[in-house]
Design an enzyme around this catalytic site. Structure first.
Site, PDB file in Angstrom:
ATOM      1  CE  LYS A   1     -23.128 -54.026  15.387  1.00 38.86           C
ATOM      2  NZ  LYS A   1     -23.107 -55.101  16.405  1.00 38.86           N
TER       3      LYS A   1
ATOM      4  CB  THR B   1     -23.707 -57.970  22.808  1.00 30.75           C
ATOM      5  OG1 THR B   1     -23.087 -58.680  21.736  1.00 30.75           O
ATOM      6  CG2 THR B   1     -25.165 -58.424  22.870  1.00 30.75           C
TER       7      THR B   1
ATOM      8  CD  GLU C   1     -18.094 -55.958  18.632  1.00 25.05           C
ATOM      9  OE1 GLU C   1     -19.294 -56.256  18.812  1.00 25.05           O
ATOM     10  OE2 GLU C   1     -17.626 -55.635  17.510  1.00 25.05           O
TER      11      GLU C   1
END
Length: 213
Positions: free
Chosen positions: A134, A74, A44
């Protein structure tokens, strides 16, 4: 690019996500590659990393025929999500729930894992087609968050990120984590010791996972 179903299956099989925050493009690449070599095979690459889209493109090309799954983290808006996808990202992760990102990911049939910290956010994500969310920040929410959410919403898969380490990973798994995201625990020695240290830390997590499962 793998289709959405294939990506989801491989991500879950890999189970461990390296949350890559490099202070340069090269650092982002080195950390991702070293984590993969150590056994953490979901990369990621966060957009707090300079040139994140180029890191994603490089990894997507180099590891095309391997079991690495390259994605972006992000991601704060739909524009950034599209940039990541066009550079080869196979999944998108954001720190918060952003409906516009869900829309663009659905358009390109790419999994979107939004950061959720409440049942309301989880329900909104489910309604927008996000099967996996998440739990963020994981360290603040705690391992009981998964069990608590699964009470009213047993159909959602949850990946904790933030605060996951070797000591508590087993508890997250026991509570039903779909996968786990590992950040600073992988890179804590990188600045002074380089990519070999990331490889070593990744190996510790991979070995721990084997023992737990």
């Amino acid at each position: 690019m793998a289709n959405k179903a294939e990506s989801v299956v491989q991500m879950q099989k890999n189970y461990l996500f390296a949350v890559v925050r490099g202070d340069s493009e090269e650092a982002g690449y080195e950390i991702s590659k070293a984590a993969y070599e150590g056994g953490v095979k979901n990369a990621e690459v966060t957009f707090s990393t300079p040139g994140a889209e180029r890191v994603i493109a490089r990894l997507a090309k180099e590891f095309k025929d391997t079991d690495m799954v390259v994605g972006a983290g992000t991601v704060l808006d739909a524009i950034t999500a599209r940039i990541a996808i066009l550079n080869g990202a196979e999944f998108i992760v954001s720190p918060t729930w952003v409906p516009e990102i869900a829309e663009i990911c659905n358009l390109y049939t790419v999994p979107y894992l939004p950061g959720c910290g409440s049942v309301t956010e989880v329900q909104n994500a489910l309604k927008a087609g996000c099967e996996i969310v998440k739990a963020f920040p994981g360290g603040l929410l705690g391992t009981s968050f998964i069990k608590d959410v699964h009470g009213p919403l047993p159909q959602v898969e949850i990946m904790p990120s933030g605060g996951v380490n070797l000591d508590n990973m087993g508890e997250w798994i026991e509570k039903g984590a779909w996968a786990v995201g590992i950040g600073s625990a992988l890179t804590k020695r990188y600045k002074n010791e380089g990519p070999d240290s990331v490889r070593e830390e990744a190996q510790k997590f991979a070995d721990k996972l084997k023992n737990l499962k």
